[in-house]
Design an enzyme around this catalytic site. Structure first.
Site, mmCIF file in Angstrom:
data_model
loop_
_atom_site.group_PDB
_atom_site.id
_atom_site.type_symbol
_atom_site.label_atom_id
_atom_site.label_comp_id
_atom_site.label_asym_id
_atom_site.label_seq_id
_atom_site.Cartn_x
_atom_site.Cartn_y
_atom_site.Cartn_z
ATOM 1 N N PRO A 66 0.841 -1.192 0.000
ATOM 2 C CA PRO A 66 0.000 0.000 0.000
ATOM 3 C C PRO A 66 0.882 1.250 0.000
ATOM 4 O O PRO A 66 1.964 1.265 0.597
ATOM 5 C CB PRO A 66 -0.811 -0.127 1.285
ATOM 6 C CG PRO A 66 -0.126 -1.153 2.109
ATOM 7 C CD PRO A 66 0.701 -1.989 1.205
ATOM 8 N N HIS A 67 0.409 2.277 -0.684
ATOM 9 C CA HIS A 67 1.182 3.518 -0.753
ATOM 10 C C HIS A 67 0.249 4.695 -0.974
ATOM 11 O O HIS A 67 -0.838 4.545 -1.520
ATOM 12 C CB HIS A 67 2.233 3.445 -1.866
ATOM 13 C CG HIS A 67 1.679 3.057 -3.190
ATOM 14 N ND1 HIS A 67 1.453 1.734 -3.543
ATOM 15 C CD2 HIS A 67 1.284 3.783 -4.253
ATOM 16 C CE1 HIS A 67 0.959 1.685 -4.760
ATOM 17 N NE2 HIS A 67 0.838 2.916 -5.219
ATOM 18 N N GLY A 68 0.714 5.836 -0.508
ATOM 19 C CA GLY A 68 -0.077 7.044 -0.666
ATOM 20 C C GLY A 68 0.765 8.271 -0.399
ATOM 21 O O GLY A 68 1.883 8.183 0.120
#
Length: 153
Positions: A66-68
């Site tokens: 997950p990345h943001g």
């Protein structure tokens, strides 16, 4: 660019307790508080969930990255979490996720953000590395395994 420059031992969990995606993202974000990273927790979880709506970051083989991005973040950070039971994450192969690498970045860090994602992906293609992540007993051991792989990719 080194993953371990963004990953502190305090950002590693050997036992995620979450049972669903949103809770897992929140639990992973909470690891940054251990290293005193200053950011808005709920805004980051919201950004991660928005990113998930574009397509799952569960890449298959029981892995998720997950990345943001968050406007108020001062640098890029990586956290690692492992779930013994596995967490349903809408992964491409439908399997529950056990190891998670979470990447959070400042909003303006597009190039570096993508390079870091690419490096994590290369590292995770190694079957033995993935096995070692699942079998490591301690935070220190996980950090060493990640550091050693980081040096060779």
């Amino acid at each position: 660019m080194k993953i371990v420059d963004m990953l502190k031992k305090e950002f590693i969990s050997t036992s995620l307790q979450s049972k669903e995606k949103a809770d897992a993202l929140s639990e992973l974000c909470s690891l940054f508080a251990n290293g005193k990273v200053n950011f808005n927790h709920s805004a980051m979880v919201k950004a991660l969930l928005e990113r998930e709506k574009l397509g799952t970051t569960g890449i298959g083989d029981g892995i998720a990255i997950p990345h943001g991005k968050l406007q108020d973040l001062d640098d890029m950070y990586v956290a690692f979490g492992r779930s013994e039971a596995g967490i349903p994450f809408e992964a491409m192969d439908g399997k529950p996720v056990h190891p998670f690498f979470l990447l959070v970045a400042p909003e303006q860090s597009t190039g570096q953000h993508l390079k870091t994602l690419a490096k994590l992906s290369r590292m995770l293609k190694d079957v033995q590395f993935r096995k070692d992540l699942l079998e490591a007993g301690t935070t220190e051991e996980l950090y060493r395994i990640i550091s050693e792989k980081d040096d060779t990719c």
